[in-house]
Scaffold this motif. Structure first.
Motif, mmCIF file in Angstrom:
data_model
loop_
_atom_site.group_PDB
_atom_site.id
_atom_site.type_symbol
_atom_site.label_atom_id
_atom_site.label_comp_id
_atom_site.label_asym_id
_atom_site.label_seq_id
_atom_site.Cartn_x
_atom_site.Cartn_y
_atom_site.Cartn_z
ATOM 1 N N VAL A 88 12.440 12.283 -4.926
ATOM 2 C CA VAL A 88 11.500 11.662 -5.604
ATOM 3 C C VAL A 88 12.033 11.023 -6.948
ATOM 4 C CG1 VAL A 88 9.149 11.775 -6.610
ATOM 5 C CG2 VAL A 88 9.541 13.206 -4.614
ATOM 6 N N PRO A 89 11.874 9.808 -7.194
ATOM 7 C CA PRO A 89 12.367 9.148 -8.137
ATOM 8 C C PRO A 89 11.389 9.560 -9.538
ATOM 9 C CG PRO A 89 11.455 7.619 -7.044
ATOM 10 C CD PRO A 89 11.271 8.662 -6.216
ATOM 11 N N MET A 147 0.776 -1.169 0.001
ATOM 12 C CA MET A 147 0.020 -0.177 -0.082
ATOM 13 C C MET A 147 0.880 1.302 -0.163
ATOM 14 S SD MET A 147 -3.410 0.668 1.949
ATOM 15 C CE MET A 147 -4.495 2.016 1.379
ATOM 16 N N VAL A 148 0.411 2.362 -0.853
ATOM 17 C CA VAL A 148 1.249 3.434 -0.822
ATOM 18 C C VAL A 148 1.051 4.495 0.294
ATOM 19 C CG1 VAL A 148 1.631 5.321 -2.600
ATOM 20 C CG2 VAL A 148 1.135 2.965 -3.383
ATOM 21 N N LEU A 161 8.530 -3.894 -5.013
ATOM 22 C CA LEU A 161 7.605 -3.081 -4.520
ATOM 23 C C LEU A 161 7.238 -1.759 -5.285
ATOM 24 C CD1 LEU A 161 9.896 -2.907 -1.024
ATOM 25 C CD2 LEU A 161 7.987 -4.270 -1.582
ATOM 26 N N ASP A 162 6.027 -1.289 -4.895
ATOM 27 C CA ASP A 162 5.719 -0.055 -5.648
ATOM 28 C C ASP A 162 6.422 0.986 -5.094
ATOM 29 O OD1 ASP A 162 3.917 -1.552 -7.543
ATOM 30 O OD2 ASP A 162 2.183 -1.284 -5.989
ATOM 31 N N GLU A 163 6.735 2.023 -5.784
ATOM 32 C CA GLU A 163 7.132 3.257 -5.417
ATOM 33 C C GLU A 163 6.748 4.354 -5.719
ATOM 34 O OE1 GLU A 163 12.025 4.074 -5.117
ATOM 35 O OE2 GLU A 163 11.272 3.765 -7.119
ATOM 36 N N VAL A 164 6.367 5.278 -5.503
ATOM 37 C CA VAL A 164 5.814 6.597 -5.878
ATOM 38 C C VAL A 164 6.896 7.339 -6.569
ATOM 39 C CG1 VAL A 164 4.638 8.950 -5.290
ATOM 40 C CG2 VAL A 164 4.328 6.882 -3.932
ATOM 41 N N CYS A 165 6.426 7.895 -7.739
ATOM 42 C CA CYS A 165 7.263 8.530 -8.652
ATOM 43 C C CYS A 165 6.706 9.437 -9.363
ATOM 44 C CB CYS A 165 8.161 7.609 -9.573
ATOM 45 S SG CYS A 165 7.052 6.764 -10.770
ATOM 46 N N GLY A 188 2.826 8.543 -10.129
ATOM 47 C CA GLY A 188 2.373 7.241 -10.560
ATOM 48 C C GLY A 188 3.266 6.469 -9.660
ATOM 49 N N LEU A 189 3.236 5.003 -9.897
ATOM 50 C CA LEU A 189 3.941 4.253 -9.167
ATOM 51 C C LEU A 189 4.782 3.395 -10.369
ATOM 52 C CD1 LEU A 189 1.002 2.474 -7.269
ATOM 53 C CD2 LEU A 189 2.552 4.239 -6.315
#
Length: 84
Positions: free
Chosen positions: A71-72, A1-2, A40-44, A33-34
Motif C-alpha cells: 500500500v503506497p 472509481m476506487v 489515476l486515483d490510487e488508494v494510499c 485517502g487517494l
C-alpha cells in the motif's frame, strides 16, 4: 472509481502499522485517502506530519516508509493538531 477491496486492504494495513507510525517524529495522524498517479486515483495511507523534514534530519527509525505491505504511503504536512 476506487475498488472497495483496495480500501478494505489499505484499512487493514493502516490499523496494523498505525501505532508504529504514530511513534515517529512529527507524525500527528494516520488515515486512508487517494493520491493521483499517472492520472489515476490510487488508494494510499496518508501519514500527517506537523512538519516535513529532510530525510537527513531524521533518525532511521523516524523515516516514514514509502510503501507498507504493497500500500503506497503519502506524507502530508498538516501542522500540529489541536483538541478544543
Amino acid at each position: 472509481m476506487v475498488e472497495q477491496e483496495a480500501l478494505a486492504y489499505a484499512q487493514t494495513i493502516k490499523q496494523k502499522h498505525e501505532p508504529e507510525l504514530l511513534r515517529k517524529r512529527n507524525v500527528v495522524g494516520v488515515g486512508i485517502g487517494l493520491r493521483q498517479r499517472s492520472g489515476l486515483d490510487e488508494v494510499c495511507i496518508i501519514v500527517s506530519v506537523s512538519q516535513k523534514m529532510p530525510l537527513s534530519q531524521l533518525a532511521p527509525h523516524d523515516i516514514v516508509p514509502p510503501v507498507l505491505e504493497d500500500v503506497p504511503v503519502k506524507v502530508q504536512e498538516t501542522g500540529p493538531f489541536r483538541i478544543r
